[in-house]
Design an enzyme around this catalytic site. Structure first.
Site, mmCIF file in Angstrom:
data_model
loop_
_atom_site.group_PDB
_atom_site.id
_atom_site.type_symbol
_atom_site.label_atom_id
_atom_site.label_comp_id
_atom_site.label_asym_id
_atom_site.label_seq_id
_atom_site.Cartn_x
_atom_site.Cartn_y
_atom_site.Cartn_z
ATOM 1 N N CYS A 166 -8.391 -5.444 -9.825
ATOM 2 C CA CYS A 166 -8.057 -4.363 -11.060
ATOM 3 C C CYS A 166 -7.643 -3.245 -10.052
ATOM 4 C CB CYS A 166 -9.164 -4.194 -11.855
ATOM 5 S SG CYS A 166 -8.712 -3.128 -13.132
ATOM 6 N N CYS B 139 1.054 -1.389 -0.138
ATOM 7 C CA CYS B 139 0.113 -0.024 -0.059
ATOM 8 C C CYS B 139 1.012 1.301 -0.023
ATOM 9 C CB CYS B 139 -0.934 -0.122 1.264
ATOM 10 S SG CYS B 139 -1.829 1.528 1.479
ATOM 11 N N CYS C 224 -5.089 0.976 6.252
ATOM 12 C CA CYS C 224 -5.647 2.253 6.524
ATOM 13 C C CYS C 224 -6.906 2.684 5.507
ATOM 14 C CB CYS C 224 -4.407 3.064 5.796
ATOM 15 S SG CYS C 224 -4.372 3.109 3.782
ATOM 16 N N CYS D 185 -7.334 -0.870 1.203
ATOM 17 C CA CYS D 185 -6.357 -1.751 2.105
ATOM 18 C C CYS D 185 -6.943 -1.836 3.364
ATOM 19 C CB CYS D 185 -5.387 -0.600 2.292
ATOM 20 S SG CYS D 185 -4.064 -0.788 3.623
HETATM 21 ZN ZN LIG Z 1 -2.798 1.053 3.485
#
Ligand SMILES: [Zn+2]
Length: 144
Positions: free
Chosen positions: A130, A59, A110, A107
């Site tokens: 995607c 991320c 977060c 994610c």
């Molecule tokens: Zn994150």
């Protein structure tokens, strides 16, 4: 501990929480637009499309490991595509924007927006994650 109740934005339930100003200061403009404003990068613009090395996609906002290179495949869409995320790395919500019902992927650490998942991927999962390359960074194997 929350001392007063605020309107529940989804971001507020994630382990990593920052204000919009803090995210804006810590991310590139494109990453901020994708991760925090549910933007979509133009297809074919991310260098991660052509990333073929062994390693891990993280991320871009919080550094959480999201996908292993072994699950990446060439989807032909112009966005980095994977058939499976790492265990517990991402969460999904139903996205009804643009008059379509899609499954949004974010994610799990977060809450940053990563992209969408579609049920037209390759075996073994049949899933196509995607992703926006701007929402991730690549860490080649062995540099951890
Ligand atoms: Zn994150």
């Amino acid at each position: 501990m929350a001392l007063f109740k605020r309107d529940a934005a989804p971001e507020e339930t994630y382990p990593v929480q920052k204000s919009e100003a803090e995210w804006r200061a810590s991310l590139s403009p494109e990453a901020f637009r994708v991760l925090r404003q549910h933007g979509t990068e133009r297809p074919g613009t991310s260098p991660l499309n052509a990333e073929k090395r062994r390693g891990t996609f993280l991320c871009a906002a919080c550094g959480q490991a999201l996908f292993e290179s072994g699950t990446k495949f060439e989807s032909g869409t112009g966005w980095p595509s994977f058939w499976q995320p790492l265990p517990d790395a991402v969460g999904t919500t139903t996205d009804r924007s643009f008059f379509m019902t899609r499954t949004e992927v974010h994610c799990a650490n977060c809450g940053g927006h990563l992209g969408h998942v579609f049920p037209d991927g390759p075996p073994p999962t049949g899933q196509r994650y995607c992703m926006n390359g701007a929402a991730m960074r690549f860490e080649p194997e062995g540099t951890g």
